[in-house]
Write a protein that holds these residues in place. Structure first.
Motif, PDB file in Angstrom:
ATOM      1  N   VAL A 201      -6.397   0.681   0.717  1.00 54.73           N
ATOM      2  CA  VAL A 201      -7.922   0.965   1.011  1.00 54.73           C
ATOM      3  C   VAL A 201      -8.120  -0.011   2.430  1.00 54.73           C
ATOM      4  CG1 VAL A 201      -9.957   1.271  -0.326  1.00 54.73           C
ATOM      5  CG2 VAL A 201      -7.783   1.098  -1.583  1.00 54.73           C
ATOM      6  N   THR A 202      -8.758   1.271   3.448  1.00 56.03           N
ATOM      7  CA  THR A 202      -9.347   0.852   3.945  1.00 56.03           C
ATOM      8  C   THR A 202     -10.415   1.095   4.111  1.00 56.03           C
ATOM      9  OG1 THR A 202      -6.562   1.030   5.589  1.00 56.03           O
ATOM     10  CG2 THR A 202      -8.474   1.107   6.836  1.00 56.03           C
ATOM     11  N   TYR A 208      -7.568  -3.583   2.662  1.00 54.74           N
ATOM     12  CA  TYR A 208      -7.392  -4.103   1.257  1.00 54.74           C
ATOM     13  C   TYR A 208      -6.006  -3.779   0.424  1.00 54.74           C
ATOM     14  CZ  TYR A 208     -11.847  -5.262   2.121  1.00 54.74           C
ATOM     15  OH  TYR A 208     -13.670  -5.854   3.337  1.00 54.74           O
ATOM     16  N   GLU A 209      -5.510  -4.274  -0.485  1.00 52.77           N
ATOM     17  CA  GLU A 209      -4.238  -4.004  -1.994  1.00 52.77           C
ATOM     18  C   GLU A 209      -5.426  -3.415  -2.800  1.00 52.77           C
ATOM     19  OE1 GLU A 209      -0.497  -5.742  -3.496  1.00 52.77           O
ATOM     20  OE2 GLU A 209      -0.178  -4.458  -1.629  1.00 52.77           O
ATOM     21  N   ILE A 279      -7.441   5.870   1.659  1.00 51.18           N
ATOM     22  CA  ILE A 279      -6.842   5.330   0.447  1.00 51.18           C
ATOM     23  C   ILE A 279      -5.686   6.073   0.463  1.00 51.18           C
ATOM     24  CG2 ILE A 279      -6.750   5.425  -2.168  1.00 51.18           C
ATOM     25  CD1 ILE A 279      -9.685   6.323  -2.313  1.00 51.18           C
ATOM     26  N   GLU A 280      -4.943   5.384   0.379  1.00 52.98           N
ATOM     27  CA  GLU A 280      -3.341   5.209   0.491  1.00 52.98           C
ATOM     28  C   GLU A 280      -2.614   5.147  -0.751  1.00 52.98           C
ATOM     29  OE1 GLU A 280      -1.857   5.887   5.436  1.00 52.98           O
ATOM     30  OE2 GLU A 280      -3.494   3.494   4.634  1.00 52.98           O
ATOM     31  N   GLY A 281      -1.575   6.028  -0.654  1.00 51.23           N
ATOM     32  CA  GLY A 281      -0.827   5.708  -2.237  1.00 51.23           C
ATOM     33  C   GLY A 281       0.402   6.345  -1.874  1.00 51.23           C
ATOM     34  N   ALA A 295      -8.374  16.232  -4.949  1.00 49.45           N
ATOM     35  CA  ALA A 295      -7.688  16.085  -3.507  1.00 49.45           C
ATOM     36  C   ALA A 295      -6.618  15.211  -4.089  1.00 49.45           C
ATOM     37  CB  ALA A 295      -8.497  15.575  -2.970  1.00 49.45           C
ATOM     38  N   ARG A 296      -5.141  15.029  -3.101  1.00 51.51           N
ATOM     39  CA  ARG A 296      -4.285  14.201  -3.345  1.00 51.51           C
ATOM     40  C   ARG A 296      -3.961  13.583  -2.304  1.00 51.51           C
ATOM     41  NH1 ARG A 296      -2.204  15.305  -8.366  1.00 51.51           N
ATOM     42  NH2 ARG A 296      -2.664  16.956  -8.741  1.00 51.51           N
ATOM     43  N   LEU A 297      -3.544  12.258  -2.635  1.00 54.82           N
ATOM     44  CA  LEU A 297      -3.634  10.827  -1.596  1.00 54.82           C
ATOM     45  C   LEU A 297      -2.766  11.932  -0.320  1.00 54.82           C
ATOM     46  CD1 LEU A 297      -3.600   7.371  -3.847  1.00 54.82           C
ATOM     47  CD2 LEU A 297      -5.606   8.977  -2.999  1.00 54.82           C
ATOM     48  N   PRO A 298      -2.284  10.758   1.097  1.00 56.57           N
ATOM     49  CA  PRO A 298      -3.267  10.050   1.283  1.00 56.57           C
ATOM     50  C   PRO A 298      -5.786  10.512   1.577  1.00 56.57           C
ATOM     51  CG  PRO A 298      -2.210  10.542   3.109  1.00 56.57           C
ATOM     52  CD  PRO A 298      -1.847  11.297   1.550  1.00 56.57           C
ATOM     53  N   VAL A 299      -6.541  10.001   1.147  1.00 55.90           N
ATOM     54  CA  VAL A 299      -7.403  10.782   1.500  1.00 55.90           C
ATOM     55  C   VAL A 299      -8.264  10.321   2.458  1.00 55.90           C
ATOM     56  CG1 VAL A 299      -8.126  11.655  -0.729  1.00 55.90           C
ATOM     57  CG2 VAL A 299      -8.732   9.400  -0.648  1.00 55.90           C
TER      58      VAL A 299
END
Length: 315
Positions: A201-202, A208-209, A279-281, A295-299
């Motif tokens: 998460v940026t 951040y994680e 947000i990435e994952g 929606a779907r990551l990343p966003v």
């Protein structure tokens, strides 16, 4: 909470408000009776009403997108937070902000988080009074843009991780039967499943994680449970709630702390505020917004200042 003293911005000030009521007719039992009681109260207050029932997904947004401020003083979204979200997206999609009628809500959902945020009591006479006479002011919203480039507006929150997986897997038939209990059942099921890799998460350039994240535009979550104490609908700032741990024990601990209004001070929980969030994952992992997968990551998520006008309770 939105301030109690506000000016009424309707052009029809002094006259009964003309209402476009968009409602989800699937609500039954006590919710149906509440809807009918509110309309009866509004009729007593002299409000002309154009009532449009939805027949399927997308109808609420379509009806809202056709709203005309010269014909209706307010759009009333009657349903749960998901129906309200559709109406919000329809209104914000209108090309000219000046043609967007303000939004009022008639809560008929399971959690009714937006009603709690606006200070609205779930009592027909009170709901009708707010719709007919409540003060109107601008509010800020959030926008989430997924990997496909499609943008979706939210008024309350957007979440990735545990709560998004619960929303995605929820049995809608069980929800109609058990209400909030269906979320408890699915949450227990998700706790027993494999824990996915942490999210990245940026927030305004800082990384951040986290096991899960909820980007909140409002204070409450899942009803009247306190999630982000400093969040306000009338401020163009998003509050990023980071859940560091994702195992079953800590997920249960977070849930109990939320119910006791102790989550903001719980170990492994952190809130940071910002305006540009990514947000990435795991690719294609879901993002829920106002209780629906959008929606779907990343966003990428950002606030929309003063994007809409809403009617709020005056205390």
């Amino acid at each position: 909470m939105i301030a109690a003293i506000m000016s009424d911005s309707t052009s029809n000030r002094g006259a009964a408000r003309r209402l476009l009521v968009i409602y989800n007719p699937t609500a039954g039992g006590s919710r149906r009776r509440r809807f009918e009681a509110v309309l009866a109260e509004l009729a007593e207050l002299g409000c002309p009403m154009d009532v449009r029932p939805t027949t399927g997904p997308g109808d609420a947004g379509h009806f809202a997108a056709e709203a005309d401020a010269t014909a209706h003083d307010l759009v009333v979204a009657a349903g749960g937070d998901g129906t309200i979200n559709e109406v919000v997206n329809g209104l914000v999609g209108l090309p000219a902000p000046g043609k967007r009628p303000p939004l009022a809500i008639l809560p008929l959902g399971t959690a009714n988080v937006l009603a709690a945020e606006l200070g609205l009591r779930i009592v027909p006479r009170d709901i009708a009074s707010v719709i007919a006479q409540g003060a109107i002011r601008p509010v800020s919203l959030g926008q989430a843009e997924g990997a496909d480039g499609q943008a979706r507006i939210f008024s309350l929150m957007a979440g990735a991780g545990f709560d998004a997986r619960v929303v995605e897997s929820l049995d809608l038939r069980l929800k109609r039967l058990l209400g909030k209990g269906a979320y408890v059942v699915e949450s227990l099921h998700q706790m027993c499943r494999r824990q996915p890799p942490p999210l990245r998460v940026t927030v305004d350039g800082r990384e951040y994680e986290s096991a899960s994240v909820v980007v909140s535009n409002a204070r409450f979550y899942a009803g009247r449970y306190l999630l982000a104490p400093e969040a306000r609908l009338d401020e163009p700032l998003l509050h990023v709630c980071l859940f560091r741990y994702g195992d079953a024990f800590n997920t249960l601990r977070y849930a109990l702390a939320l119910q006791r209004d102790r989550l903001p001070v719980s170990r492994g929980f952190k809130i940071v505020s910002g305006r540009n969030i990514r947000i990435e994952g795991e690719n294609t992992a879901p993002l829920q917004a106002d209780g629906d997968i959008v929606a779907r990551l990343p966003v990428n998520i950002r606030p929309l200042p003063d994007a809409l006008q809403m009617v709020t309770a005056v205390s």
